[in-house]
Enzyme design. Structure first.
Site, PDB file in Angstrom:
ATOM      1  CE  LYS A 223     -45.711  -8.072 -23.363  1.00 43.43           C
ATOM      2  NZ  LYS A 223     -44.550  -7.194 -23.207  1.00 43.43           N
ATOM      3  NE  ARG A 257     -40.813 -11.114 -28.123  1.00 48.24           N
ATOM      4  CZ  ARG A 257     -41.401 -11.743 -27.118  1.00 48.24           C
ATOM      5  NH1 ARG A 257     -42.523 -11.259 -26.595  1.00 48.24           N
ATOM      6  NH2 ARG A 257     -40.880 -12.857 -26.619  1.00 48.24           N
TER       7      ARG A 257
END
Length: 293
Positions: A223, A257
């Site tokens: 991210k 995840r």
């Protein structure tokens, strides 16, 4: 401490008091932020999911619409994207569907999905009704904006406290709608309507979120907060992603995840071994009279 650590996902029991599960990401979209549509084709999506399961992922998360702002996709089109992948993978691995539409969740559950991953945090309360009327688990993520819209310059009085309060409120909503507590997972939503400092603060104080008493999921793989913290572009964020995942796992996260499945599986298995939850795969070093220094 997790109030309900033993969970049934896709017919498989996982004891999250001694296990950290890896959730692999399969994006059946042409515009996903990381792989840029590499698994948009049906065959590629199914192959990616099978490879992830073979590499040790306990869950495969299938999405047909990115979280990022953009035009709405007709519900029928989203169903067409995700349901064939769910149906193909459900016999071999627990499958999650990443959606904020109750209709898509219902279709995916009917096809074999055992988890609904709602990145809008039950913005549509009917999502809780769909999950309650099934055996599926709901992942409730923190985010602020309406689906696929911008939330410019997000502000928090205290990001950890505010996220915890939101998750508590949405958990209560799910419970009131009939979702059993053992079928609820919470996700603080790294980068979802948060800037880099917010996401770093959530990570640093992750132990406070663990006090909620639920199984916690982290979705921080590759991210932007990792890229901005390290000055790394997409494709160069694996080391930072693993460091953040290990930090969260040692402070209470139980589902991670990830895009990079083999590396993340090894990192989580190592955390389990260090904690004494997992036996070594083998023991040879300094175990023989001749020595193995």
């Amino acid at each position: 401490m997790i109030a309900h650590p033993v969970r049934c996902l896709g017919g498989r029991s996982i004891d999250f008091s001694r296990r950290i599960a890896v959730m692999a990401i399969v994006n059946r979209t042409p515009d996903s932020f990381y792989d840029r549509g590499a698994t948009y084709a049906l065959d590629a999506a199914i192959e990616k999911g099978r490879d992830a399961a073979a590499a040790g992922a306990e869950i495969v998360d299938v999405g047909g619409v990115p979280f990022a702002p953009g035009p709405a996709l007709p519900i029928a089109d989203e169903i067409e994207r995700v349901v064939p992948v769910v149906a193909a993978l459900a016999p071999i691995v627990a499958v999650s569907v990443d959606t904020f539409h109750p209709e898509v969740a219902r279709a995916a559950i009917d096809a074999g999905a055992s988890i609904v991953n709602d990145t809008t945090g039950l913005r549509d309360p009917c999502m809780a009704d769909v999950v309650a009327d099934s055996d599926a688990t709901i992942v409730i993520a923190h985010s602020l904006a309406a689906p696929r819209t911008q939330h410019p310059l997000p502000r928090y009085d205290d990001v950890v406290r505010d996220v915890a309060d939101f998750l508590r409120e949405r958990r209560d909503l799910a419970l009131c709608r009939g979702v059993p507590p053992e079928r609820i997972v919470l996700d603080p939503g790294h980068d979802l309507n948060k800037n880099t400092r917010h996401s770093l603060e959530l990570t640093r104080r992750f132990g406070e979120l663990a006090e909620l008493g639920d199984v916690l999921l982290v979705a921080l793989s590759n991210k932007d907060f990792i890229g901005e913290a390290l000055d790394r572009q997409r494709g160069e964020r694996l080391s930072g992603s693993l460091a953040a995942a290990v930090w969260c796992a040692t402070h209470g996260a139980r589902i991670v995840r990830a895009h990079n499945v083999p590396e993340t599986v090894d990192a989580m298995r190592m955390v389990e071994a260090i904690r004494g939850w997992r036996e070594p795969a083998y023991e040879l070093h300094n175990t023989r009279p001749e020595g193995n220094s």
